[in-house]
Design a protein around this motif. Sequence first.
Motif, PDB file in Angstrom:
ATOM      1  N   ASN A  82       0.817  -1.209   0.000  1.00  0.00           N
ATOM      2  CA  ASN A  82       0.000   0.000   0.000  1.00  0.00           C
ATOM      3  C   ASN A  82       0.850   1.259   0.000  1.00  0.00           C
ATOM      4  O   ASN A  82       0.492   2.248  -0.639  1.00  0.00           O
ATOM      5  CB  ASN A  82      -0.970   0.017   1.178  1.00  0.00           C
ATOM      6  CG  ASN A  82      -2.035  -1.061   1.132  1.00  0.00           C
ATOM      7  OD1 ASN A  82      -2.608  -1.399   2.162  1.00  0.00           O
ATOM      8  ND2 ASN A  82      -2.317  -1.629  -0.030  1.00  0.00           N
ATOM      9  N   ARG A  86       0.729   3.228  -3.521  1.00  0.00           N
ATOM     10  CA  ARG A  86       0.136   4.552  -3.339  1.00  0.00           C
ATOM     11  C   ARG A  86       1.115   5.621  -3.835  1.00  0.00           C
ATOM     12  O   ARG A  86       0.729   6.568  -4.512  1.00  0.00           O
ATOM     13  CB  ARG A  86      -0.244   4.783  -1.873  1.00  0.00           C
ATOM     14  CG  ARG A  86      -1.043   6.065  -1.649  1.00  0.00           C
ATOM     15  CD  ARG A  86      -1.588   6.199  -0.226  1.00  0.00           C
ATOM     16  NE  ARG A  86      -0.538   6.091   0.750  1.00  0.00           N
ATOM     17  CZ  ARG A  86      -0.497   5.176   1.732  1.00  0.00           C
ATOM     18  NH1 ARG A  86      -1.465   4.300   1.875  1.00  0.00           N
ATOM     19  NH2 ARG A  86       0.504   5.141   2.575  1.00  0.00           N
ATOM     20  N   CYS A 131      -4.982   3.033  -0.316  1.00  0.00           N
ATOM     21  CA  CYS A 131      -4.255   2.832  -1.571  1.00  0.00           C
ATOM     22  C   CYS A 131      -5.245   2.530  -2.697  1.00  0.00           C
ATOM     23  O   CYS A 131      -5.721   1.390  -2.835  1.00  0.00           O
ATOM     24  CB  CYS A 131      -3.242   1.695  -1.442  1.00  0.00           C
ATOM     25  SG  CYS A 131      -2.319   1.430  -2.973  1.00  0.00           S
TER      26      CYS A 131
END
Length: 175
Positions: A82, A86, A131
């Motif tokens: 994540n 992200r 995310c």
Amino acid sequence: MSLKTFAEALPDFAKDIRLNVGSLVNDQTLGDQRKYGLILACAHGTGYKPIVDAAEAEVAGKLSEEAANAARASAAVMAMNNVYYRFAHLASNKEYLSLPARLRMNVIGAPGIDKADFELFSLAVSAMNGCGMCIDSHEKVLKQHNVPAQVIQDSVRFGAVIKAAATVHSAISAN
């Protein structure tokens, strides 16, 4: 301490969170592996030890060791993925999206349990961590496995409630 006992320690201003935790524990729609796996993955996904301990106590004897380890593994690998994905998604320089991640994530391909269940756990933790790229990826796999939208939404509801319970408990325990 069970998850319900953990929630009962939340203050009155978080009564809705207490009630929602009870709803998660009493859920009869997802089946035990999904329900308890989501509780465990989301608790581990918070990184808050008191809720991890409560979730571990709650699921003890209710999940196979393979399912419990898969839930823990989904939280662990999403903690890494994540952040990375992200970044790649939010960075103005889109070159990062074309570069190999060079991160080990073998558990995603071989989680040791039903792939759809592992993806539900991963989706819930990814939603907790914000995310979007991971959310889209896990939701796509779930749709390929014919998981209904209501089940997908329920997994994120588990993440939302567990995260809220951890956040409130952490804030009142710090005082």
